[in-house]
Design an enzyme around this catalytic site. Sequence first.
Site, mmCIF file in Angstrom:
data_model
loop_
_atom_site.group_PDB
_atom_site.id
_atom_site.type_symbol
_atom_site.label_atom_id
_atom_site.label_comp_id
_atom_site.label_asym_id
_atom_site.label_seq_id
_atom_site.Cartn_x
_atom_site.Cartn_y
_atom_site.Cartn_z
ATOM 1 N N ASP A 348 0.838 -1.124 -0.073
ATOM 2 C CA ASP A 348 0.132 0.082 -0.035
ATOM 3 C C ASP A 348 1.024 1.211 0.129
ATOM 4 O O ASP A 348 1.927 1.165 0.250
ATOM 5 C CB ASP A 348 -0.967 0.120 1.076
ATOM 6 C CG ASP A 348 -1.749 1.134 1.555
ATOM 7 O OD1 ASP A 348 -2.290 1.677 0.333
ATOM 8 O OD2 ASP A 348 -1.597 1.841 2.430
ATOM 9 N N LYS A 515 -7.261 -4.824 -4.636
ATOM 10 C CA LYS A 515 -6.144 -5.482 -3.895
ATOM 11 C C LYS A 515 -6.121 -6.814 -3.446
ATOM 12 O O LYS A 515 -5.132 -7.379 -3.939
ATOM 13 C CB LYS A 515 -5.970 -4.562 -2.728
ATOM 14 C CG LYS A 515 -5.490 -3.126 -2.985
ATOM 15 C CD LYS A 515 -5.528 -2.309 -1.695
ATOM 16 C CE LYS A 515 -4.991 -0.648 -1.795
ATOM 17 N NZ LYS A 515 -4.665 0.021 -0.827
ATOM 18 N N ASP A 534 -1.803 -0.714 5.940
ATOM 19 C CA ASP A 534 -2.212 -0.057 7.357
ATOM 20 C C ASP A 534 -3.797 0.485 7.636
ATOM 21 O O ASP A 534 -4.175 0.737 8.648
ATOM 22 C CB ASP A 534 -1.560 1.128 7.623
ATOM 23 C CG ASP A 534 -1.812 2.547 6.907
ATOM 24 O OD1 ASP A 534 -2.014 2.120 5.644
ATOM 25 O OD2 ASP A 534 -1.725 3.554 7.383
ATOM 26 N N ASP A 538 -6.955 -1.983 3.208
ATOM 27 C CA ASP A 538 -6.054 -3.060 2.911
ATOM 28 C C ASP A 538 -6.603 -4.277 3.772
ATOM 29 O O ASP A 538 -5.818 -5.531 3.433
ATOM 30 C CB ASP A 538 -4.566 -2.673 3.709
ATOM 31 C CG ASP A 538 -4.277 -1.327 2.794
ATOM 32 O OD1 ASP A 538 -4.334 -1.255 1.444
ATOM 33 O OD2 ASP A 538 -3.705 -0.517 3.469
#
Length: 642
Positions: A348, A515, A534, A538
Amino acid sequence: MAKHCHHEMMLDFKRRFWVCLVLTIPLIFLSPMIQQLLGGYVLLDIPGSKYFLFALSTVIFVYGGKPFLAGMRDELRNHLPGMMTLIGMAIAVSFIYSSVVVFGLPGKVFFLELASLIDVMLLGHWIEMRSVLGAGKALEHLAELLPHSAHRVREDGEIEDVDLQGLHVQDTVLVKPGEKVPVDGVVLDGRSSVNESMLTGESQPVDKQAGDNVVGGAVNGEGSLQVRIEKLGKESFVFQMMDIVEKARESKSKTQDLANRAAYFLTLIAIIAGFLTFSFWLFVADFPFSFTLERAISVIVVTCPHALGLAIPLVVAVSTSIAATHGLLVRRREAFELARKIDVLILDKTGTITKGNFEVTDVLVLDPEYDEKKLLQYAASIESRSEHAIARSIVKASKHFLEIEDFIAIPGTGVQGIVQGKKVKIMRSGDGNKEIVSLQNEGKSVVSAFIDDKLVGAIALADVVRDESRELIAYLKRVGIQIIMMTGDNEQVAKSVAEQVGIDQWVSKATPAEKAGKAQELQRQGYKVAMVGDGVNDAPALAQADVGIAIGAGTDVAIDSADIVLVRSNPLDILYIVRLARSTYRKMVQNLVWATGYNIFAIPIAAGVFFAYGILLSPAAAALIMSLSTVICAVNARFLKI
């Protein structure tokens, strides 16, 4: 609880060892073998000496052999014969046969060998339990981080000292200079520097003032702080860290499964080898029963997979301790072991590669009447009245402020006011200036500064790239790990950050599903995928990846979805994960090889293959060799380093 159990077991083995060792001393002088060495005229002719020998051996067998006999019972009950089965068989056969000889059956007693075997095995278990407890010592210190009491501020302003158990959420506590912060909370009043190195690994003290979070266990510096309690007990940082570490220590390793299977088959090999050895010497070579039995017992004892059963847990305990001291909390052992095989690392951007907050990167001066310091001072003075995120970043960049008048916030546009008689406007547009547009093309947020309606400069801000990120990317490239940056930010920003740190593959405006989908796609192609992030967005990818790594300063959702947490929030710690995983695996393999490899030489010697050359291995000597291999595995594990 686990620590208490291990400690009690260690003390139990210690007690049994010393009792049995003391009882073994007279047994040595009473044994026929020692009597022969002494000339046969010391104690052998004492009436009833063989019964006294039997009585001593019975106590040693019952008291010293109890842990092994109970372990054999449990293993056979679960249909999983292993280490305890072998030891239990060896001491039971030795005791029963020797007892029958005492009461009339012709043959040779093995009481000395029985006692020696039990003594050596008890000593080995005692040393091993000490090693296990020592390996986790760094983790147990976590419980000692919190003080026992706190200074509670009552509603009338008076201070009272109370135990931590007497505190409640929303209470206010006073932390005096030099004291440990007793709870997780928010600073209400005061300013100080706080040392959080024991918790986060951050070596430099961190400045704290009203509105900042503090963590229980951190050491307060020179100032006093009033802290409102936010978390207590199991919800606090220290207890959560202890819980994560304990789960990591107790979680079962895939490599350990392999070791357990190997121990099972080695047990079968030992039983078969012992039976074949017994049959050969008794029925083929026609040797006395006592010699035959001694060879079979030696084979069973020397083949005992004790070291094999300990080889992996010791390395796991040591590596978990090392990880904790380096700010790595391993939540899932299987994922940690896979870290050595990572092919692709998905990163990320915000809060991972970058710091996650805006900072002033450029001060562009377009009017020679002003310099960078003066322009920033004017802008910060005006922005000090604004609550906008960009405004706070500009204010943070300047240490000096001027008095302002007639402040006006223009929603969605900017702010303005009078500074030293001049009308100052800070606007969120670039006004088409070429140099300003150039800064915007780098993915930076730019505000323009107007004084008396004239464009005099601009201030550029960006989510600053961490210096550690560049080093991380360079290392990963050197070791052949493919890197992909996926961010929800726009293309300009993504491209700029990727170029700064040297990432060749990047995806902008990536959704959480995209993702996770990317990680899944790479896994289908046979890659081992790690994901570092974080934020809440994510979490799906962290859960999908083979190794999910969360930045410690990130959201609880991200941390809960991850396999490993970087407590120091430093992406460079990913290097420690890879290196430690590889070092841990090497130690596991070394211990497995040693725990099983010595049998290639030990079993033939114990079986009497070299009897013609006068080389034999007694049961006690076999126990010593087997225990020595276990101790070597324990020592080897303690030498694990990143």
